[in-house]
Design an enzyme around this catalytic site. Structure first.
Site, PDB file in Angstrom:
ATOM      1  N   ASP A  14       0.952  -1.045  -0.079  1.00 15.28           N
ATOM      2  CA  ASP A  14      -0.023  -0.006  -0.043  1.00 15.28           C
ATOM      3  C   ASP A  14       0.903   1.478   0.063  1.00 15.28           C
ATOM      4  O   ASP A  14       0.289   2.360   0.619  1.00 15.28           O
ATOM      5  CB  ASP A  14      -0.855   0.122   1.456  1.00 15.28           C
ATOM      6  N   CYS A  17       5.214  -0.482   2.446  1.00 18.67           N
ATOM      7  CA  CYS A  17       5.708  -1.964   2.452  1.00 18.67           C
ATOM      8  C   CYS A  17       7.157  -1.777   3.127  1.00 18.67           C
ATOM      9  O   CYS A  17       7.209  -2.599   4.074  1.00 18.67           O
ATOM     10  CB  CYS A  17       5.683  -2.686   1.053  1.00 18.67           C
ATOM     11  N   HIS A 137       8.756  -3.540  -4.198  1.00 18.04           N
ATOM     12  CA  HIS A 137       8.016  -3.975  -3.049  1.00 18.04           C
ATOM     13  C   HIS A 137       8.856  -4.842  -1.871  1.00 18.04           C
ATOM     14  O   HIS A 137       9.732  -5.647  -2.390  1.00 18.04           O
ATOM     15  CB  HIS A 137       6.824  -4.991  -3.398  1.00 18.04           C
TER      16      HIS A 137
END
Length: 155
Positions: A14, A17, A137
Site C-alpha cells: 500500500d 511496504c 515491493h
C-alpha cells in the site's frame, strides 16, 4: 545467512511496504508477537514520521544522496503512500538503532541473498530482515519455527 527454512511474510503493498516490513521485523527482534495488519499500518506510519525527522536531523550527511530538493523529498516521504528505498532503510536503522539487511532472490538461487546492509554500527547479530522483490515491493523475512527450534537444540 538466510536459509530456505526462513519464511517470507507477505506485507500489504500500500505504499508503506518498506516501513511495514521493517516495523514487523523490529517487533520480532524485540521478542514481540507478529503485528496484525492494522498494527503494522500504525507502526509503519510512526516509523515513516521518525524517518523523515531523522533526514532533517542528519541533513548534512543525507542531503547529497537524495534525489531533488531536500525539503520536497522529505515532504514527499511524510505522505503515507510514498515508496521508500535505500535512503529510508538507512534512516530506519538509525531510528530503530538496529541493523537491517535486505535480501533478494537471485536468478538460479533457491534462497534469497543479502544485497544490502544498514546500521552495522548497531551490531550485526539478529538484524531486521526484509525481502526486496526487485520491482519496488518489500516483504518481511522471519525465521521459521523449525529453524528456531533446531537452533535451541544446538543443530
Amino acid at each position: 545467512m538466510v536459509r530456505a527454512a526462513d519464511m517470507n511474510r507477505g506485507i500489504t503493498g500500500d505504499g508503506r511496504c518498506l516501513f511495514r516490513s521493517v516495523a514487523y521485523g523490529a517487533c520480532l527482534r524485540r521478542g514481540q508477537q507478529s503485528p496484525s495488519d492494522s498494527t503494522q499500518k500504525e507502526l509503519a506510519d510512526e516509523l515513516r514520521a521518525k524517518v523523515a525527522d531523522e533526514f532533517i536531523k542528519r541533513r548534512g550527511d543525507t542531503e547529497w544522496f537524495l534525489e531533488g530538493d531536500f525539503e520536497s523529498y522529505v515532504r514527499k516521504m511524510r505522505k503515507p503512500h510514498a515508496w521508500g528505498g535505500e535512503p529510508e532503510l538507512l534512516m530506519c536503522s538509525h531510528v530503530l538503532r538496529m541493523p537491517i539487511t535486505v535480501h533478494m532472490y537471485i536468478k538460479g538461487s533457491d534462497s534469497p541473498r543479502i544485497i544490502a546492509e544498514y546500521g552495522q554500527e548497531y551490531g550485526k547479530e539478529n538484524p531486521v530482515r526484509v525481502l526486496y522483490d526487485g520491482y519496488g515491493h518489500y516483504d518481511a523475512l522471519q525465521p521459521s519455527p523449525v529453524r528456531t527450534h533446531s537452533r535451541l537444540r544446538g543443530v
